[in-house]
Write a protein that holds these residues in place. Structure first.
Motif, PDB file in Angstrom:
ATOM      1  N   GLN A   1       0.835  -1.195   0.000  1.00  0.00           N
ATOM      2  CA  GLN A   1       0.000   0.000   0.000  1.00  0.00           C
ATOM      3  C   GLN A   1       0.873   1.250   0.000  1.00  0.00           C
ATOM      4  OE1 GLN A   1      -2.676  -0.342   3.368  1.00  0.00           O
ATOM      5  NE2 GLN A   1      -4.265  -1.229   2.064  1.00  0.00           N
ATOM      6  N   ALA A   2       0.314   2.322  -0.503  1.00  0.00           N
ATOM      7  CA  ALA A   2       1.021   3.603  -0.500  1.00  0.00           C
ATOM      8  C   ALA A   2       1.448   3.948   0.929  1.00  0.00           C
ATOM      9  CB  ALA A   2       0.130   4.701  -1.060  1.00  0.00           C
ATOM     10  N   GLY A   3       2.675   4.435   1.049  1.00  0.00           N
ATOM     11  CA  GLY A   3       3.236   4.740   2.352  1.00  0.00           C
ATOM     12  C   GLY A   3       4.031   3.600   2.955  1.00  0.00           C
ATOM     13  N   GLY A   4       3.913   2.435   2.365  1.00  0.00           N
ATOM     14  CA  GLY A   4       4.614   1.272   2.874  1.00  0.00           C
ATOM     15  C   GLY A   4       6.049   1.186   2.392  1.00  0.00           C
ATOM     16  N   SER A   5       6.697   0.075   2.749  1.00  0.00           N
ATOM     17  CA  SER A   5       8.110  -0.125   2.425  1.00  0.00           C
ATOM     18  C   SER A   5       8.340  -1.506   1.834  1.00  0.00           C
ATOM     19  CB  SER A   5       8.970   0.014   3.683  1.00  0.00           C
ATOM     20  OG  SER A   5       8.866   1.301   4.244  1.00  0.00           O
ATOM     21  N   LEU A   6       9.368  -1.598   1.031  1.00  0.00           N
ATOM     22  CA  LEU A   6       9.861  -2.863   0.506  1.00  0.00           C
ATOM     23  C   LEU A   6      11.379  -2.785   0.441  1.00  0.00           C
ATOM     24  CD1 LEU A   6       7.535  -3.711  -2.550  1.00  0.00           C
ATOM     25  CD2 LEU A   6       7.683  -4.985  -0.406  1.00  0.00           C
ATOM     26  N   ARG A   7      12.033  -3.944   0.531  1.00  0.00           N
ATOM     27  CA  ARG A   7      13.463  -3.995   0.299  1.00  0.00           C
ATOM     28  C   ARG A   7      13.740  -4.991  -0.824  1.00  0.00           C
ATOM     29  NH1 ARG A   7      18.749  -5.650   3.935  1.00  0.00           N
ATOM     30  NH2 ARG A   7      17.944  -7.765   3.610  1.00  0.00           N
ATOM     31  N   LEU A   8      14.313  -4.495  -1.885  1.00  0.00           N
ATOM     32  CA  LEU A   8      14.711  -5.338  -2.994  1.00  0.00           C
ATOM     33  C   LEU A   8      16.146  -5.810  -2.785  1.00  0.00           C
ATOM     34  CD1 LEU A   8      13.322  -3.321  -6.054  1.00  0.00           C
ATOM     35  CD2 LEU A   8      12.137  -4.953  -4.566  1.00  0.00           C
ATOM     36  N   SER A   9      16.399  -7.029  -3.229  1.00  0.00           N
ATOM     37  CA  SER A   9      17.743  -7.585  -3.199  1.00  0.00           C
ATOM     38  C   SER A   9      18.137  -8.004  -4.606  1.00  0.00           C
ATOM     39  CB  SER A   9      17.806  -8.804  -2.281  1.00  0.00           C
ATOM     40  OG  SER A   9      17.470  -8.466  -0.952  1.00  0.00           O
ATOM     41  N   CYS A  10      19.415  -7.942  -4.875  1.00  0.00           N
ATOM     42  CA  CYS A  10      19.950  -8.401  -6.152  1.00  0.00           C
ATOM     43  C   CYS A  10      21.199  -9.215  -5.852  1.00  0.00           C
ATOM     44  CB  CYS A  10      20.265  -7.232  -7.053  1.00  0.00           C
ATOM     45  SG  CYS A  10      21.105  -7.685  -8.587  1.00  0.00           S
ATOM     46  N   ALA A  11      21.089 -10.518  -6.031  1.00  0.00           N
ATOM     47  CA  ALA A  11      22.208 -11.412  -5.763  1.00  0.00           C
ATOM     48  C   ALA A  11      23.005 -11.631  -7.043  1.00  0.00           C
ATOM     49  CB  ALA A  11      21.691 -12.737  -5.228  1.00  0.00           C
ATOM     50  N   ALA A  12      24.312 -11.483  -6.926  1.00  0.00           N
ATOM     51  CA  ALA A  12      25.193 -11.625  -8.088  1.00  0.00           C
ATOM     52  C   ALA A  12      26.022 -12.891  -7.971  1.00  0.00           C
ATOM     53  CB  ALA A  12      26.114 -10.423  -8.193  1.00  0.00           C
ATOM     54  N   SER A  13      26.292 -13.490  -9.106  1.00  0.00           N
ATOM     55  CA  SER A  13      27.188 -14.639  -9.144  1.00  0.00           C
ATOM     56  C   SER A  13      28.032 -14.535 -10.405  1.00  0.00           C
ATOM     57  CB  SER A  13      26.401 -15.950  -9.155  1.00  0.00           C
ATOM     58  OG  SER A  13      25.557 -16.033 -10.279  1.00  0.00           O
ATOM     59  N   GLY A  14      29.173 -15.195 -10.377  1.00  0.00           N
ATOM     60  CA  GLY A  14      30.058 -15.128 -11.527  1.00  0.00           C
ATOM     61  C   GLY A  14      31.348 -14.413 -11.161  1.00  0.00           C
ATOM     62  N   ARG A  15      31.666 -13.382 -11.912  1.00  0.00           N
ATOM     63  CA  ARG A  15      32.918 -12.669 -11.690  1.00  0.00           C
ATOM     64  C   ARG A  15      32.851 -11.799 -10.445  1.00  0.00           C
ATOM     65  NH1 ARG A  15      34.830 -10.364 -17.423  1.00  0.00           N
ATOM     66  NH2 ARG A  15      36.724 -10.054 -16.209  1.00  0.00           N
ATOM     67  N   THR A  16      33.958 -11.265 -10.029  1.00  0.00           N
ATOM     68  CA  THR A  16      34.094 -10.575  -8.755  1.00  0.00           C
ATOM     69  C   THR A  16      33.110  -9.423  -8.628  1.00  0.00           C
ATOM     70  OG1 THR A  16      36.436 -11.126  -8.793  1.00  0.00           O
ATOM     71  CG2 THR A  16      35.716  -9.484  -7.194  1.00  0.00           C
ATOM     72  N   PHE A  17      32.153  -9.603  -7.743  1.00  0.00           N
ATOM     73  CA  PHE A  17      31.083  -8.631  -7.559  1.00  0.00           C
ATOM     74  C   PHE A  17      31.615  -7.281  -7.130  1.00  0.00           C
ATOM     75  CE2 PHE A  17      26.966  -7.069  -6.530  1.00  0.00           C
ATOM     76  CZ  PHE A  17      27.041  -6.446  -5.300  1.00  0.00           C
TER      77      PHE A  17
END
Length: 124
Positions: free
Chosen positions: A13-29
């Motif tokens: 809902q408007a006013g709320g929060s979320l946390r997105l994650s982005c996991a990397a794999s492969g070469r040196t992050f």
């Protein structure tokens, strides 16, 4: 080659929060500048936030400044986007991207790898 997988999207809902994650794999992050972009239906891709390799430099799009925070954990090979005070106009598919560049960039063409995206929907 770097593989990026986003997670954490959803309906809020408007006013709320979320946390997105982005996991990397492969070469040196830790060598990559990492960015978040978003694209709403019928609109062009929009820059959201970027962070340099160490996490010491960040930059935000005007529409999300003071509401979103980008961070990274180079041990976990993950970049995050904390989104607070969400608005209906934040509704979009959110993509993380990795760039070889040593300087931060707000331009999608400067990024070399992209994730598949995660949907964020904010209801009014």
């Amino acid at each position: 080659q770097v593989q990026l997988v986003e997670s954490g999207g959803g309906l809020v809902q408007a006013g709320g929060s979320l946390r997105l994650s982005c996991a990397a794999s492969g070469r040196t992050f830790s060598r990559y500048v990492m960015g978040w972009f978003r694209q709403a239906p019928g609109k062009e891709r929009e820059f959201v936030a970027v962070i340099n390799w160490s996490g010491g430099t960040t930059y935000y799009g005007d529409s999300v400044k003071d509401r979103f925070t980008i961070s990274r954990d180079n041990v976990k090979d993950t970049v995050y986007l904390q989104m607070n005070n969400l608005k209906p106009e934040d509704t979009a598919i959110y993509y993380c991207a990795a760039s070889y560049s040593i300087t931060i960039s707000t331009t999608g063409q400067n990024y070399n790898y992209w994730g598949q995206g995660t949907q964020v929907t904010v209801s009014s």
